[in-house]
Scaffold this motif. Structure first.
Motif, PDB file in Angstrom:
ATOM      1  N   THR A 288       5.150 -12.145 103.829  1.00 61.69           N
ATOM      2  CA  THR A 288       4.891 -10.916 103.073  1.00 61.69           C
ATOM      3  C   THR A 288       6.151 -10.059 102.993  1.00 61.69           C
ATOM      4  O   THR A 288       6.782  -9.762 104.007  1.00 61.69           O
ATOM      5  N   ALA A 289       6.518  -9.687 101.774  1.00 57.74           N
ATOM      6  CA  ALA A 289       7.673  -8.809 101.575  1.00 57.74           C
ATOM      7  C   ALA A 289       7.235  -7.358 101.683  1.00 57.74           C
ATOM      8  O   ALA A 289       6.090  -7.002 101.371  1.00 57.74           O
ATOM      9  N   ASP A 290       8.148  -6.501 102.149  1.00 64.44           N
ATOM     10  CA  ASP A 290       7.832  -5.076 102.227  1.00 64.44           C
ATOM     11  C   ASP A 290       7.516  -4.558 100.824  1.00 64.44           C
ATOM     12  O   ASP A 290       8.172  -4.929  99.845  1.00 64.44           O
ATOM     13  N   ARG A 291       6.511  -3.721 100.716  1.00 57.81           N
ATOM     14  CA  ARG A 291       5.996  -3.164  99.463  1.00 57.81           C
ATOM     15  C   ARG A 291       5.212  -4.191  98.649  1.00 57.81           C
ATOM     16  O   ARG A 291       4.812  -3.908  97.517  1.00 57.81           O
ATOM     17  N   GLY A 292       4.993  -5.381  99.208  1.00 58.28           N
ATOM     18  CA  GLY A 292       4.209  -6.380  98.492  1.00 58.28           C
ATOM     19  C   GLY A 292       2.742  -5.986  98.432  1.00 58.28           C
ATOM     20  O   GLY A 292       2.185  -5.431  99.379  1.00 58.28           O
ATOM     21  N   ALA A 293       2.095  -6.266  97.293  1.00 58.69           N
ATOM     22  CA  ALA A 293       0.687  -5.902  97.110  1.00 58.69           C
ATOM     23  C   ALA A 293      -0.212  -6.782  97.974  1.00 58.69           C
ATOM     24  O   ALA A 293      -0.110  -8.008  97.958  1.00 58.69           O
TER      25      ALA A 293
END
Length: 390
Positions: A288-293
């Motif tokens: 999971t990337a930061d700011r990922g939905a």
């Protein structure tokens, strides 16, 4: 290629048969007044696929297009024998090998139960004697042996649905379409009819599409589910997979789950549109990337509800800002209450979350729509899922 490109296809061409194990594929568009349905689906051979969606989503329109009672606006439907259906090529339901069964059994009132079943067989070339023999066999299979001489009006609603199912299966359709066949039956009759449906669809390996609003019916009858909302397919897959990982609020509600949109912020799931921070200490999906939905999924029974400390919304916000929030805790407003056998389901907003509250607690809280409440959920009770891309 999407259904919008249907006009560019060669609509009169007969396509080759589908590969083994597929009964039907569709990439179609249907216009009904201002409403437009666009859908893609693949129906496995010999299996039951559920079609779910809210009222007015296009479920019955999809069945009508496959059955042949409405024309396609674009796109095509391909059957296992190579038949292709387009806007210009529109074979009859009988030529398609499709049978539709809806909420109303639509039995011939002037014919006996036996002759209702025998009718379709006679049309397809069986002798009268053979058609009646097969009809009696089917009456036995659906638990109505000995009732062949009765008229439909002498049977209960559930029994009439069994006769309609026997009539549909007796002609060995390529595809059986069931449009909410259990709606309108009482709980006991629906359970009996559901069991007969399951047994006979399994025994005959009939390929079927069943429209239902009920997750229990989908799980009991089908292996696959296609979700239609506002004229579009929003999710598809194995029934269990779809119900465990809902892609939309509708699917979550059907599955009895809360679904709250959010994102990964500084390594933790954080909700959007909440009065005050809502962060959950729950594991994020790998990569999971930061700011990922992301979406948080959890059961109403795992939500704890407590008084907000002030009867007014502004007062509750002031207290919440002064005291702060623990992880997994947030402030919300009561939208409505739905009674349950043991208490109530309390629907709240910002975000939309349902909490199950036992009767004793409900009496102590004396909740009413508009009241502020404090909700909380443990990160151990939450699953964080990647949000769908479309």
């Amino acid at each position: 290629m999407s259904a919008r490109d249907g006009a560019a296809r060669a609509p009169e061409r007969i396509a080759p048969a589908l590969h083994e194990g597929v009964a039907l594929t569709a990439d179609l568009a249907v216009d009904r007044g201002a409403f437009r349905l666009e859908a893609r689906l693949t129906v496995p051979q010999g299996e039951v696929t559920a079609i779910m969606g809210p009222s007015g989503a296009g479920k019955s329109t999809l069945l009508a297009a496959i059955a042949g009672s409405v024309r396609l606006a674009a796109g095509e439907i391909r059957l296992a024998d190579g038949t292709t259906i387009t806007r210009r090529r529109h074979p009859t339901p009988q030529a398609r090998g499709v049978v539709m069964l809806g909420q109303d059994a639509l039995l011939f009132p002037h014919l006996s139960v036996r002759d209702n079943i025998a009718f379709g067989l006679a049309v397809r070339g069986h002798t009268k004697a053979r058609a009646r023999q097969v009809a009696d066999e089917w009456l036995w299979r659906v638990g109505l042996s000995g009732s062949g001489a009765h008229r439909p009006r002498e049977l209960s609603g559930g029994q009439q649905q069994r006769v309609a199912l026997a009539r549909a299966l007796a002609v060995s359709p390529r595809l059986l379409l069931l449009d909410e066949p259990l709606t309108g039956l009482d709980a006991e009759t629906a359970a009996e009819t559901r069991a007969v449906l399951h047994d006979q669809l399994s025994a005959t390996r009939t390929t079927a599409l069943v429209v239902t609003h009920d997750a229990f019916d989908a799980a009991a009858l089908a292996r696959h589910v296609v979700v239609v909302e506002a004229g579009r397919v929003t999710q598809r897959g194995a029934v269990r997979q779809v119900l465990e990982s809902p892609a939309t609020r509708f699917v979550a509600a059907v599955a009895g789950l809360n679904r709250v949109p959010g994102a990964a912020v500084d390594g933790a799931w954080t909700a959007a549109g909440v009065d005050g921070d809502l962060r959950l200490d729950a594991p994020l999906p790998p990569g999971t990337a930061d700011r990922g939905a992301l979406v948080a999924v959890f059961r109403p029974a795992d939500v704890r509800l407590a008084p907000a400390g002030e009867p007014t919304w502004t007062g509750a916000i002031r207290i919440a800002r002064d005291e702060g929030h623990a992880p997994g805790e947030w402030l919300a407003r009561v939208e409505r209450l739905e009674p349950t056998p043991g208490g109530a389901r309390v629907h709240t907003t910002r975000p939309d979350v349902v909490a199950e509250v036992p009767a004793a607690q409900l009496a102590a809280l004396a909740l009413a729509p508009g009241d502020p409440v404090r909700l909380s959920v443990s990160g151990a009770d939450v699953r964080i899922l990647a949000a769908p891309t479309s």
